[in-house]
Design a protein around this motif. Structure first.
Motif, short mmCIF file in Angstrom:
data_model
loop_
_atom_site.label_atom_id
_atom_site.label_comp_id
_atom_site.label_asym_id
_atom_site.label_seq_id
_atom_site.Cartn_x
_atom_site.Cartn_y
_atom_site.Cartn_z
N LEU A 192 0.86 -1.17 0.00
CA LEU A 192 0.00 0.00 0.00
C LEU A 192 0.91 1.23 0.00
N VAL A 193 0.75 2.09 -0.99
CA VAL A 193 1.54 3.32 -1.07
C VAL A 193 0.63 4.49 -0.72
N TYR A 194 0.97 5.16 0.37
CA TYR A 194 0.20 6.33 0.80
C TYR A 194 1.00 7.58 0.46
N ALA A 195 0.37 8.49 -0.30
CA ALA A 195 1.08 9.68 -0.76
C ALA A 195 0.19 10.91 -0.63
N THR A 196 0.84 12.05 -0.41
CA THR A 196 0.15 13.34 -0.43
C THR A 196 1.04 14.37 -1.12
N CYS A 197 0.43 15.48 -1.51
CA CYS A 197 1.22 16.64 -1.95
C CYS A 197 1.16 17.68 -0.85
N SER A 198 1.25 17.21 0.39
CA SER A 198 1.25 18.06 1.58
C SER A 198 2.59 17.92 2.31
N LEU A 199 2.99 19.00 2.95
CA LEU A 199 4.21 18.99 3.77
C LEU A 199 3.88 19.03 5.26
N LEU A 200 2.62 18.87 5.61
CA LEU A 200 2.21 18.91 7.01
C LEU A 200 2.28 17.51 7.63
N PRO A 201 2.98 17.35 8.75
CA PRO A 201 3.08 16.03 9.39
C PRO A 201 1.72 15.42 9.72
N GLU A 202 0.72 16.25 10.01
CA GLU A 202 -0.61 15.72 10.34
C GLU A 202 -1.19 14.89 9.22
N GLU A 203 -0.83 15.23 7.97
CA GLU A 203 -1.35 14.50 6.82
C GLU A 203 -0.39 13.42 6.33
N ASP A 204 0.80 13.40 6.90
CA ASP A 204 1.84 12.51 6.40
C ASP A 204 2.22 11.45 7.44
N GLU A 205 3.31 11.67 8.17
CA GLU A 205 3.80 10.65 9.12
C GLU A 205 2.77 10.29 10.17
N ILE A 206 2.03 11.28 10.65
CA ILE A 206 1.04 10.99 11.71
C ILE A 206 -0.04 10.06 11.18
N GLN A 207 -0.47 10.25 9.94
CA GLN A 207 -1.47 9.35 9.36
C GLN A 207 -0.91 7.94 9.21
N VAL A 208 0.34 7.84 8.82
CA VAL A 208 0.96 6.52 8.66
C VAL A 208 1.06 5.81 10.01
N ARG A 209 1.51 6.53 11.04
CA ARG A 209 1.62 5.92 12.37
C ARG A 209 0.25 5.47 12.88
N THR A 210 -0.76 6.29 12.66
CA THR A 210 -2.12 5.94 13.10
C THR A 210 -2.59 4.67 12.41
N PHE A 211 -2.33 4.57 11.11
CA PHE A 211 -2.73 3.38 10.36
C PHE A 211 -1.99 2.14 10.86
N LEU A 212 -0.70 2.25 11.05
CA LEU A 212 0.08 1.09 11.50
C LEU A 212 -0.32 0.66 12.90
N ASP A 213 -0.68 1.59 13.76
CA ASP A 213 -1.11 1.24 15.12
C ASP A 213 -2.37 0.38 15.11
N SER A 214 -3.23 0.62 14.12
CA SER A 214 -4.49 -0.13 14.06
C SER A 214 -4.46 -1.27 13.05
N HIS A 215 -3.33 -1.42 12.33
CA HIS A 215 -3.19 -2.49 11.34
C HIS A 215 -1.84 -3.18 11.54
#
Length: 441
Positions: A367-390
């Protein structure tokens, strides 16, 4: 058109943009000029240069007008931009509003007084002032400052300055029809010089912006317009011939086209979106590129498509809807259109899409998760949240994926994820994380 007529048209364009603040400015501008086909190419460029100059400096111009207690109007924005941004003196600004047919009305007594107050209030040439708050000085909205400070630290001013620069024009060679070298030669035959991009093995960069959509190279599908950072996301997806791939937020199919080329038209790509017009708009691009291994799917309320295809895809790409902060040098109006509540709503949507996407990935798939955002809330934080629940997914180190994909040298990275920025890499700002579903999960 006379210079005065161009200025009047720029004011009218700014009024049109102001009347639709939530709509992308380029769409409003396209409608504006489509309704005025009598405006020639040179005049259009001059009008755009003035109007977009105001848009790019809007946060600073608003600060100046508020400082002298002036109501913000398109006329005063243009007058202030000429004075502070273009270095035109007061008599020159007054002369730019001569009145008469096709020209802007002369500045009123009040407008002239305010203009002279602006002239007296500045501490030197240019738009900057020592008393400007940091966000205004950096040309950034207040609400992004916490996230940008976290992201950039001491490099914030450098990155903010790069976001103000004009974006280059990047192209992607369509490997279904030509190599990068062949595409460059085809462009050169039409008088357009292009150089290879340093990171994407498919990319070509034009040293100066040139109209390419009318060239034979474009019309025959040898090249597509695509920022180098966006190309890297498709590269890191690792789509190969024979795979089943889902592009869940395909839009007009920019990355879908790159995936089809990487797969050599072998295998199957499903391009999904919630917008029927966007998917319909992709058809012409797919045909021009010669991509014939793509099917489209429109997500609708009550749609059971995802449930029926759970665990079936080798690769799932989520180019998530986001604030687009990484593209602000290309879309300066987005600084004005996007607000904190947009970020909150988008973060919820991103989590929902990631959950859906995870269910589609087969064991051992990615699964490749990508954004054109530089905000951590939309980037690393989303990835960590997903991995915590998956727990059945793991984050793949970007260096390993980069080497596997054949990327040159060291990848543009932050930690184990891809991150490109305008200052560091000369691209738009893009984030990507590659998540692998554990075999047997």
């Amino acid at each position: 058109m006379t210079p005065a007529a161009r200025l009047a048209a720029a004011i009218d364009l700014l009024i049109a943009l102001e009347s639709q603040p939530r709509r992308p400015a380029d769409a409003t501008a396209n409608d504006f000029f489509r309704a005025r086909r009598y405006i020639g190419g040179g005049d259009r460029r001059a009008i755009n240069e003035l109007a977009w100059g105001v848009v790019r400096q809007r946060l600073r111009l608003d600060w100046w007008l508020e400082r002298i207690r002036c109501r913000t109007t398109a006329r005063m924005l243009v007058a202030a931009y000429l004075l502070l941004g273009q270095g035109v003196d007061v008599p020159g600004v007054l002369a730019a509003f001569p009145g008469g047919q096709y020209a802007a009305e002369p500045l009123s007594v009040l407008e002239e007084r305010l203009l002279r107050q602006l002239d007296a209030a500045r501490s030197g040439p240019g738009l900057l002032h020592p008393e400007m708050p940091e966000p205004v000085r950096l040309d950034l909205p207040d609400w992004v400052m916490p996230g940008f400070r976290t992201r950039f630290g001491d490099r914030l001013a450098e990155e903010a300055a790069a976001m103000e620069a004009e974006a280059p024009l990047d192209l992607r060679a369509n490997l279904l029809k030509a190599t990068r070298e062949e595409a460059a030669l085809a462009l050169a035959a039409e008088g357009i010089e292009a150089v290879p991009t340093p990171l994407s093995p498919w990319g070509l960069r034009l040293p100066s912006r040139r109209p390419v959509t009318g060239t034979r190279a474009f019309l025959e599908g040898l090249v597509e317009v695509q920022d180098e950072g966006s190309q890297l996301i498709a590269l890191l997806t690792g789509a190969a011939p024979g795979m089943r791939v889902a592009d869940l937020c395909a839009g007009a199919a920019g990355k879908t086209l790159a995936l089809a080329a990487a797969m050599g038209n072998r295998g199957r790509i499903t391009a999904c979106d919630v917008s029927a017009p966007r998917l319909e708009g992709a058809v012409k691009r797919l045909r021009r590129a010669g991509a014939d291994n793509v099917e489209r799917h429109l997500f609708q309320s009550g749609d059971r498509w995802a449930k029926r295809r759970a665990g079936q895809f080798d690769r799932v790409l989520v180019d998530a809807p986001c604030t687009g902060t990484g593209t602000w040098r290309r879309n300066p109006d987005a600084r004005l259109r996007t607000a904190p509540f947009d970020l909150a709503e988008l973060c919820v949507k991103q989590r929902e899409i990631l959950t859906l996407a995870g269910d589609l990935v087969r064991p051992g798939g990615r699964l490749v998760y990508a954004t054109c955002s530089l905000l951590p809330e939309e980037d690393e934080i989303q990835v960590r949240t997903f991995l915590d629940s998956h727990p059945d997914f793991t984050l793949m180190p970007i260096h390993d994926v980069w080497a596997e994909a054949g990327g040159p040298g060291v990848p543009p990275a932050e930690g184990d994820c891809m991150l490109t920025t305008p200052a560091r890499h000369g691209t738009d700002g893009f984030f990507a994380a590659i998540l692998q579903r554990k075999p047997g999960a």
